[in-house]
Every structure is written in C-alpha cells, then in structure tokens.
Write a protein that holds these residues in place. Structure first.
Motif, mmCIF file in Angstrom:
data_model
loop_
_atom_site.group_PDB
_atom_site.id
_atom_site.type_symbol
_atom_site.label_atom_id
_atom_site.label_comp_id
_atom_site.label_asym_id
_atom_site.label_seq_id
_atom_site.Cartn_x
_atom_site.Cartn_y
_atom_site.Cartn_z
ATOM 1 N N ASN A 79 0.807 -1.214 0.000
ATOM 2 C CA ASN A 79 0.000 0.000 0.000
ATOM 3 C C ASN A 79 0.844 1.269 0.000
ATOM 4 O O ASN A 79 0.401 2.308 -0.493
ATOM 5 C CB ASN A 79 -0.993 0.013 1.161
ATOM 6 N N VAL A 80 2.030 1.218 0.549
ATOM 7 C CA VAL A 80 2.945 2.358 0.403
ATOM 8 C C VAL A 80 3.232 2.563 -1.082
ATOM 9 O O VAL A 80 3.211 3.686 -1.600
ATOM 10 C CB VAL A 80 4.254 2.107 1.180
ATOM 11 N N SER A 81 3.478 1.459 -1.782
ATOM 12 C CA SER A 81 3.714 1.512 -3.223
ATOM 13 C C SER A 81 2.483 2.034 -3.968
ATOM 14 O O SER A 81 2.582 2.906 -4.839
ATOM 15 C CB SER A 81 4.088 0.122 -3.739
ATOM 16 N N ASN A 82 1.309 1.506 -3.632
ATOM 17 C CA ASN A 82 0.074 1.927 -4.288
ATOM 18 C C ASN A 82 -0.210 3.406 -4.099
ATOM 19 O O ASN A 82 -0.658 4.103 -5.016
ATOM 20 C CB ASN A 82 -1.114 1.117 -3.753
ATOM 21 N N PHE A 83 0.054 3.908 -2.889
ATOM 22 C CA PHE A 83 -0.231 5.300 -2.556
ATOM 23 C C PHE A 83 0.544 6.259 -3.457
ATOM 24 O O PHE A 83 0.022 7.283 -3.902
ATOM 25 C CB PHE A 83 0.132 5.557 -1.086
ATOM 26 N N TYR A 141 -5.059 2.134 -15.249
ATOM 27 C CA TYR A 141 -4.181 1.503 -14.263
ATOM 28 C C TYR A 141 -4.171 2.283 -12.946
ATOM 29 O O TYR A 141 -3.981 1.698 -11.881
ATOM 30 C CB TYR A 141 -2.769 1.372 -14.837
ATOM 31 N N ALA A 142 -4.403 3.593 -13.021
ATOM 32 C CA ALA A 142 -4.494 4.398 -11.798
ATOM 33 C C ALA A 142 -5.733 3.999 -10.998
ATOM 34 O O ALA A 142 -5.669 3.833 -9.772
ATOM 35 C CB ALA A 142 -4.544 5.884 -12.142
ATOM 36 N N PHE A 143 -6.853 3.826 -11.698
ATOM 37 C CA PHE A 143 -8.079 3.406 -11.016
ATOM 38 C C PHE A 143 -7.932 1.991 -10.458
ATOM 39 O O PHE A 143 -8.451 1.680 -9.377
ATOM 40 C CB PHE A 143 -9.272 3.483 -11.966
ATOM 41 N N LEU A 144 -7.234 1.132 -11.200
ATOM 42 C CA LEU A 144 -6.951 -0.206 -10.688
ATOM 43 C C LEU A 144 -6.148 -0.118 -9.401
ATOM 44 O O LEU A 144 -6.429 -0.823 -8.428
ATOM 45 C CB LEU A 144 -6.178 -1.026 -11.735
ATOM 46 N N THR A 145 -5.163 0.768 -9.375
ATOM 47 C CA THR A 145 -4.309 0.905 -8.197
ATOM 48 C C THR A 145 -5.086 1.458 -7.009
ATOM 49 O O THR A 145 -4.839 1.072 -5.858
ATOM 50 C CB THR A 145 -3.101 1.808 -8.517
ATOM 51 N N ILE A 146 -6.024 2.366 -7.258
ATOM 52 C CA ILE A 146 -6.894 2.857 -6.180
ATOM 53 C C ILE A 146 -7.692 1.696 -5.594
ATOM 54 O O ILE A 146 -7.829 1.550 -4.372
ATOM 55 C CB ILE A 146 -7.838 3.959 -6.697
ATOM 56 N N PHE A 147 -8.206 0.852 -6.495
ATOM 57 C CA PHE A 147 -8.937 -0.336 -6.049
ATOM 58 C C PHE A 147 -8.036 -1.261 -5.243
ATOM 59 O O PHE A 147 -8.431 -1.784 -4.189
ATOM 60 C CB PHE A 147 -9.500 -1.067 -7.261
ATOM 61 N N LEU A 148 -6.801 -1.447 -5.728
ATOM 62 C CA LEU A 148 -5.839 -2.285 -5.006
ATOM 63 C C LEU A 148 -5.567 -1.730 -3.618
ATOM 64 O O LEU A 148 -5.436 -2.479 -2.642
ATOM 65 C CB LEU A 148 -4.531 -2.384 -5.791
ATOM 66 N N PHE A 149 -5.467 -0.415 -3.521
ATOM 67 C CA PHE A 149 -5.210 0.234 -2.228
ATOM 68 C C PHE A 149 -6.330 -0.081 -1.239
ATOM 69 O O PHE A 149 -6.078 -0.444 -0.079
ATOM 70 C CB PHE A 149 -5.085 1.746 -2.432
ATOM 71 N N ILE A 150 -7.570 0.071 -1.695
ATOM 72 C CA ILE A 150 -8.722 -0.173 -0.819
ATOM 73 C C ILE A 150 -8.762 -1.634 -0.376
ATOM 74 O O ILE A 150 -8.960 -1.937 0.806
ATOM 75 C CB ILE A 150 -10.030 0.215 -1.538
ATOM 76 N N VAL A 151 -8.574 -2.536 -1.337
ATOM 77 C CA VAL A 151 -8.606 -3.962 -1.011
ATOM 78 C C VAL A 151 -7.456 -4.334 -0.079
ATOM 79 O O VAL A 151 -7.611 -5.156 0.822
ATOM 80 C CB VAL A 151 -8.549 -4.816 -2.289
ATOM 81 N N ALA A 152 -6.284 -3.713 -0.271
ATOM 82 C CA ALA A 152 -5.121 -4.028 0.560
ATOM 83 C C ALA A 152 -5.329 -3.604 2.008
ATOM 84 O O ALA A 152 -4.879 -4.289 2.926
ATOM 85 C CB ALA A 152 -3.873 -3.357 -0.011
ATOM 86 N N VAL A 153 -6.005 -2.479 2.223
ATOM 87 C CA VAL A 153 -6.322 -2.058 3.596
ATOM 88 C C VAL A 153 -7.212 -3.110 4.249
ATOM 89 O O VAL A 153 -6.972 -3.548 5.382
ATOM 90 C CB VAL A 153 -7.013 -0.683 3.606
ATOM 91 N N ASN A 154 -8.255 -3.512 3.516
ATOM 92 C CA ASN A 154 -9.157 -4.539 4.015
ATOM 93 C C ASN A 154 -8.437 -5.875 4.166
ATOM 94 O O ASN A 154 -8.665 -6.624 5.128
ATOM 95 C CB ASN A 154 -10.346 -4.671 3.069
ATOM 96 N N GLY A 155 -7.539 -6.171 3.213
ATOM 97 C CA GLY A 155 -6.811 -7.433 3.250
ATOM 98 C C GLY A 155 -5.934 -7.577 4.468
ATOM 99 O O GLY A 155 -5.816 -8.672 5.027
ATOM 100 N N TYR A 156 -5.328 -6.464 4.881
ATOM 101 C CA TYR A 156 -4.470 -6.507 6.078
ATOM 102 C C TYR A 156 -5.264 -6.980 7.288
ATOM 103 O O TYR A 156 -4.838 -7.885 8.023
ATOM 104 C CB TYR A 156 -3.874 -5.131 6.338
ATOM 105 N N PHE A 157 -6.422 -6.380 7.505
ATOM 106 C CA PHE A 157 -7.226 -6.730 8.678
ATOM 107 C C PHE A 157 -7.847 -8.116 8.537
ATOM 108 O O PHE A 157 -8.005 -8.836 9.526
ATOM 109 C CB PHE A 157 -8.305 -5.670 8.910
ATOM 110 N N HIS A 158 -8.169 -8.506 7.304
ATOM 111 C CA HIS A 158 -8.719 -9.844 7.085
ATOM 112 C C HIS A 158 -7.673 -10.914 7.378
ATOM 113 O O HIS A 158 -7.975 -11.921 8.039
ATOM 114 C CB HIS A 158 -9.204 -9.967 5.644
ATOM 115 N N TRP A 159 -6.456 -10.706 6.903
ATOM 116 C CA TRP A 159 -5.383 -11.660 7.180
ATOM 117 C C TRP A 159 -5.065 -11.701 8.672
ATOM 118 O O TRP A 159 -4.752 -12.763 9.211
ATOM 119 C CB TRP A 159 -4.134 -11.286 6.381
ATOM 120 N N LEU A 160 -5.127 -10.549 9.322
ATOM 121 C CA LEU A 160 -4.878 -10.497 10.768
ATOM 122 C C LEU A 160 -5.910 -11.339 11.504
ATOM 123 O O LEU A 160 -5.581 -12.076 12.451
ATOM 124 C CB LEU A 160 -4.924 -9.048 11.254
ATOM 125 N N LYS A 161 -7.153 -11.257 11.055
ATOM 126 C CA LYS A 161 -8.219 -12.065 11.651
ATOM 127 C C LYS A 161 -7.959 -13.548 11.421
ATOM 128 O O LYS A 161 -8.105 -14.373 12.345
ATOM 129 C CB LYS A 161 -9.566 -11.662 11.046
#
Length: 208
Positions: free
Chosen positions: A159-163, A177-197
C-alpha cells in the motif's frame, strides 16, 4: 485540474483490449489475495505479462513499473510453489507475522532497490519520473516478497507503493491503471485486517 481531467479522458480513449484484460485479471488477483486464495498467482501472472507489454509501449516509458511487473511474475511463480508446498504434516504454509530478520530484509529490498532502480532509470532510460518510478517498484518488491512468504505485513509495503503509484499513473496518462491501483489500495487495507483475523483464528486453533 482541467489538464488532469483531459489526460484521464485521453487515456481512457486510448486504452486497448490488452489494458482492459490486464486490469480485469489484476482485480481478480487482488481479490484472491485478500481471500488468502492461491488463485492470486495464476491470475496475477496473466495480468503482469499484459501490464509489462503496456508499460513499455512508446510514449508510456514506465520502465520501473514494467520491471516491477517482471518481478511480480517471478515472485508469483515462487509464491505459487511456496503457498502450495506441504510441510511434514502435509499442511500448506500458514499466514504468519514478519519477524525482525524478515522485516530487515524487506526494508533492505525497498531501500537498496530504490537506489539501484533509480540509477538504472536515470542513466540507461528515457524515464521522466525515475525517483517515483523507482520508489513504487522497490516498495512493491518488498511487499511481493512478503506476500510470497504469506506474511501479513506484505499489505503495508504494497500500500505504500500503491499510494505513490496513483498520482504517478495519472501523470503518465494511464488512468485505467491508476483506477486499478486505487482499487488495489482499498482492497489491501481490508486485506491486512482480514489476514490479521485469519492469523488470530489459526493461533486459537493451534491452542485448542
């Protein structure tokens, strides 16, 4: 602002079936990653091959990003093997936290990679954005290495890279590709907490 909007419109008008296919497989890949599914790798491989082709086209010149996706391809092959590798109890490699040694390696990849990629782009390419292009690539290198090892902290580096990648891609008239990266950023935030769970559930299962 008007110039930015015009650049977005122009970029969308110039997109090809290769761009659309690459983005679609990229979306599927990151959703598989969020779900901790090994399908992150075959779908990601298809996306990265197409993205490399798009980024090296005349007038785009995102060589660092292209090199990053070559690295994605290599790490996808490695990650695919590592995720499905069975231990002595015939279990897949589990999600885990990054220890001090691994974090040191990840930071070294990011910092040293930034310097090396910048020097290559500055002296051996016609890149107009060598500093940012190199930074996006090197931090994502670290994230992909951690993802291949199924480490939770991969999401932070990615997400540092995506930002940083989002404004860079808009600047280079690559809105899809910019819009894809925005989507990746959002999913990655959610992914962090999902993996933590998932990680905490694994710990509870091991205790029981």
């Amino acid at each position: 602002m008007q110039q930015l909007l015009q650049g977005i419109i122009d970029g969308l008008q110039q997109m090809t079936w290769i761009d659309v296919t690459a983005v679609l497989f990229g979306v599927v890949s990151v959703l598989c990653s969020r779900q901790n599914s090994v399908w992150v790798y075959p779908t990601g491989i298809i996306s990265t091959v197409l993205i490399v082709y798009a980024y090296v086209q005349p007038g785009v010149g995102l060589y660092g990003e292209a090199a990053l996706n070559v690295y994605y391809f290599i790490m996808s092959v490695y990650g695919w093997y590592h995720w499905t590798h069975r231990d002595r109890r015939h279990r897949e490699v589990a999600i885990s936290r990054t220890d001090g040694r691994e974090m040191g390696i990840a930071l070294a990849i990011a910092l040293l990679g930034w310097g090396v990629i910048y020097l290559v782009l500055e002296h051996f390419s016609d890149s107009t954005v060598p500093v940012l292009d190199a930074f996006v690539s090197s931090t994502a290198w670290s994230g992909m290495w951690l993802l291949a090892r199924r480490k939770i902290e991969n999401w932070i580096f990615l997400n540092v890279s995506n930002f940083v990648a989002v404004p860079l891609l808009f600047y280079k008239a690559q809105p899809l590709y910019a819009f894809l990266t925005i989507f990746l950023f959002i999913v990655a935030v959610n992914g962090y907490f999902h993996w933590l769970k998932l990680y905490r559930l694994q710990l509870n299962e091991n205790k029981s």
